[in-house]
Motif scaffolding. Structure first.
Motif, short mmCIF file in Angstrom:
data_model
loop_
_atom_site.label_atom_id
_atom_site.label_comp_id
_atom_site.label_asym_id
_atom_site.label_seq_id
_atom_site.Cartn_x
_atom_site.Cartn_y
_atom_site.Cartn_z
N UNK A 54 -11.56 1.18 -7.87
CA UNK A 54 -12.61 0.23 -8.28
C UNK A 54 -12.17 -1.15 -7.84
N UNK A 55 -12.89 -1.73 -6.89
CA UNK A 55 -12.53 -3.06 -6.40
C UNK A 55 -13.80 -3.85 -6.15
N UNK A 56 -13.94 -4.97 -6.86
CA UNK A 56 -15.12 -5.80 -6.70
C UNK A 56 -15.48 -6.50 -8.01
N UNK A 57 -16.53 -7.29 -7.96
CA UNK A 57 -16.93 -8.07 -9.13
C UNK A 57 -18.18 -7.56 -9.81
N UNK A 58 -18.49 -6.26 -9.63
CA UNK A 58 -19.76 -5.75 -10.17
C UNK A 58 -19.59 -4.39 -10.85
N UNK A 59 -18.44 -4.18 -11.49
CA UNK A 59 -18.16 -2.89 -12.12
C UNK A 59 -18.64 -2.90 -13.58
N UNK A 60 -19.57 -2.00 -13.96
CA UNK A 60 -20.07 -1.97 -15.34
C UNK A 60 -19.14 -1.20 -16.27
N UNK A 61 -18.83 -1.80 -17.41
CA UNK A 61 -17.98 -1.14 -18.41
C UNK A 61 -18.70 -1.16 -19.76
N UNK A 62 -18.58 -0.07 -20.50
CA UNK A 62 -19.26 0.05 -21.79
C UNK A 62 -18.25 -0.05 -22.93
N UNK A 63 -18.51 -0.96 -23.86
CA UNK A 63 -17.68 -1.08 -25.05
C UNK A 63 -18.17 -0.05 -26.08
N UNK A 64 -17.33 0.91 -26.41
CA UNK A 64 -17.77 2.03 -27.22
C UNK A 64 -18.09 1.64 -28.66
N UNK A 65 -17.45 0.63 -29.19
CA UNK A 65 -17.70 0.25 -30.58
C UNK A 65 -19.07 -0.39 -30.78
N UNK A 66 -19.63 -0.96 -29.72
CA UNK A 66 -20.92 -1.65 -29.82
C UNK A 66 -22.01 -1.02 -28.96
N UNK A 67 -21.61 -0.25 -27.95
CA UNK A 67 -22.58 0.30 -27.01
C UNK A 67 -23.03 -0.69 -25.95
N UNK A 68 -22.44 -1.88 -25.98
CA UNK A 68 -22.83 -2.93 -25.05
C UNK A 68 -22.15 -2.74 -23.69
N UNK A 69 -22.89 -3.01 -22.61
CA UNK A 69 -22.34 -2.90 -21.27
C UNK A 69 -22.08 -4.29 -20.71
N UNK A 70 -20.89 -4.47 -20.15
CA UNK A 70 -20.50 -5.73 -19.53
C UNK A 70 -20.25 -5.49 -18.04
N UNK A 71 -20.49 -6.51 -17.23
CA UNK A 71 -20.15 -6.45 -15.82
C UNK A 71 -18.78 -7.08 -15.65
N UNK A 72 -17.90 -6.38 -14.93
CA UNK A 72 -16.50 -6.82 -14.87
C UNK A 72 -15.99 -6.92 -13.43
N UNK A 73 -14.92 -7.68 -13.29
CA UNK A 73 -14.20 -7.78 -12.03
C UNK A 73 -13.04 -6.79 -12.07
N UNK A 74 -12.84 -6.01 -11.00
CA UNK A 74 -11.80 -4.99 -11.01
C UNK A 74 -11.08 -4.90 -9.68
N UNK A 75 -9.85 -4.42 -9.74
CA UNK A 75 -9.06 -4.16 -8.54
C UNK A 75 -7.96 -3.18 -8.90
N UNK A 76 -8.23 -1.90 -8.79
CA UNK A 76 -7.19 -0.91 -9.10
C UNK A 76 -7.48 0.41 -8.41
N UNK A 77 -6.41 1.14 -8.11
CA UNK A 77 -6.53 2.44 -7.48
C UNK A 77 -6.08 3.57 -8.37
N UNK A 78 -5.55 3.23 -9.56
CA UNK A 78 -5.10 4.23 -10.52
C UNK A 78 -5.83 4.02 -11.84
N UNK A 79 -5.84 5.05 -12.68
CA UNK A 79 -6.49 4.95 -13.99
C UNK A 79 -5.73 5.79 -15.01
N UNK A 80 -5.83 5.39 -16.27
CA UNK A 80 -5.26 6.17 -17.36
C UNK A 80 -6.16 7.38 -17.60
N UNK A 81 -5.58 8.56 -17.72
CA UNK A 81 -6.35 9.77 -17.96
C UNK A 81 -6.86 9.81 -19.40
N UNK A 82 -8.17 9.88 -19.56
CA UNK A 82 -8.78 9.82 -20.90
C UNK A 82 -8.20 10.85 -21.86
#
Length: 437
Positions: free
Chosen positions: A316-344
């Motif tokens: 995920x690399x760019x300034x338009x990555x949508x992320x959802x906050x689970x406690x509120x259900x609200x979606x934010x647009x975020x800046x990202x730069x990563x090639x690895x992720x934590x396994x849920x």
């Protein structure tokens, strides 16, 4: 400028274009970023260490080079690819052009190729290594000649495939520290360009006294794994004293400073390779000090707590990555730069998902319920990018002032499976479409 250059991918595909910046031959990991602005922040972000970066936005360089916007003292990319290079920038803050900047940083650039086609290849096949050959040097001419000979080309492809990013964190730690500014300078720039703290409601806090009131008298250690300069700036804007330490600092030495909180910064490479740092993070977790992790810091904190990480297909690399906050259900647009992720599914009992990526359901944030710590995969400091999640720095200051806050965390979801989440989202979208027909 405009001499022969090409990109050779590990799968044998070749993109011919024009040279800019330095000349020569380099091998790196080919990735793409979708940011429409912020190419300076991309070029100076230590997290891109070892990578050949492709900009999907077609025109790059139009506002030139502006040193106050740098995220570290120099560029850390292996190579840089754009569709169209603007060599006559126009901006009242412009200091020089992009070509001159790349030359001064010894970075090879490639322009004039079909970046859309290249991006599609990387999306379908996944991130792969590549080689940029540029200019008229003996090394470049030898590489060009090798491409004309099947046997020599095969040797070249083996060299490309063998490349790995090594000693990433150690190679970039401290780079942002070399352009650190005083709190007074940060505040002056912040007010001038209204780069001020933003609340959860999206409102800018233009009053510095209001923005700083909760952080005054507090000290945060910024553990630098390849930190972006704007992380420190965001803390300073909130009145916090920031002490930056390099990646090889021991936990005992950090704790001797008696900080009120500890910031785990972003950085490059595979998080699991940083075995010694992860051991030190475990000691920090046992101290009870409030912790906030961003990007690589988020991943290494998770590893220290017993989770696992894995490499994404193309990141995920760019300034338009949508992320959802689970406690509120609200979606934010975020800046990202990563090639690895934590396994849920690997999160331990006392680690709860706080954010997920709405595109693929991957982990974007974790809150810990047994220690005062939280982390996010995206970049709330944002520069350049959306300021939607800037409020997380205020959350960190609030946690520092009241470390018991983490005990009040009540997760809306115990677990979330990435695939099932993604599938349910598609079903909801289709159902909503049918209902509106």
């Amino acid at each position: 400028m405009n001499t022969k250059a090409c990109l050779v991918l590990a799968n044998g595909q070749i993109f011919e274009g024009n040279s800019f910046g330095a000349s020569g031959v380099i091998v790196g990991e080919a990735v793409f970023t979708t940011g429409m602005t912020g190419y300076l922040e991309t070029l100076t972000d230590p997290s891109y260490f070892g990578q050949i970066v492709t900009q999907t936005f077609p025109l790059i360089g139009n506002y030139g080079v502006i040193h106050p916007d740098f995220e570290s003292e120099k560029s850390h990319v292996r190579g840089y690819i754009v569709r169209d290079l603007c060599d006559t920038p126009s901006n009242f803050r412009c200091e020089t052009d992009l070509n001159s900047f790349l030359i001064s940083n010894n970075i090879i650039g490639l322009s004039g190729i079909d970046t859309r086609r290249l991006t599609k290849i990387l999306r379908e096949a996944g991130v792969m290594n590549g080689m940029i050959i540029s200019g008229n040097s003996e090394e470049a001419q030898s590489a060009f000649s090798a491409l004309e000979n099947p046997k020599e080309k095969e040797k070249l492809l083996k060299e490309i495939k063998a490349y790995t990013i090594k000693n990433a964190v150690k190679s970039v730690t401290g780079s942002a520290s070399k352009i650190e500014e005083s709190a007074e300078a940060v505040f002056e720039t912040s007010a001038k360009y209204r780069a001020v703290p933003v609340t959860k409601d999206g409102l800018k806090v233009n009053d510095q006294n209001e923005a700083m009131k909760n952080g005054r008298g507090k000290k945060v250690v910024l553990w630098d794994f390849g930190a972006k300069a704007n992380i420190r700036r965001e803390l300073l804007k909130r009145g916090v004293e920031v002490v930056t330490v390099p990646c090889d600092t021991k936990a005992d030495d950090i704790l001797k400073m008696n900080p009120d909180g500890i910031m785990l910064s972003n950085g490059p490479g595979d998080p699991a390779e940083n075995v010694d740092i992860i051991k030190e993070i475990k000691k920090i977790c046992a101290s009870g000090k409030p912790i906030f992790g961003i990007c690589l810091g988020h991943q290494m904190l998770a590893l220290a707590r017993g989770a696992s990480t894995s490499k994404l297909k193309y990141g995920h690399r760019g300034g338009n990555q949508p992320v959802k906050q689970l406690s509120t259900g609200r979606v934010y647009i975020s800046s990202q730069n990563h090639g690895y992720a934590v396994n849920n599914a690997s999160l331990p009992k006392n680690a709860k998902l706080s954010f997920v990526n709405t595109n693929d359901g991957t982990c974007e944030g974790i809150t810990y319920t047994d220690i005062p710590a939280f982390s996010v995969q995206f970049h709330p400091e944002a520069s350049a990018g959306p300021l939607d999640t800037n409020f997380l720095f205020d959350d960190f200051v609030n946690l520092i002032n009241n470390p018991a806050l983490f005990k009040d965390f009540k997760p809306e979801f115990e677990r979330i499976d990435a695939i099932s989440y993604f599938q349910s989202t598609i079903k909801q979208t289709k159902a909503a479409g049918k209902a509106s027909e």
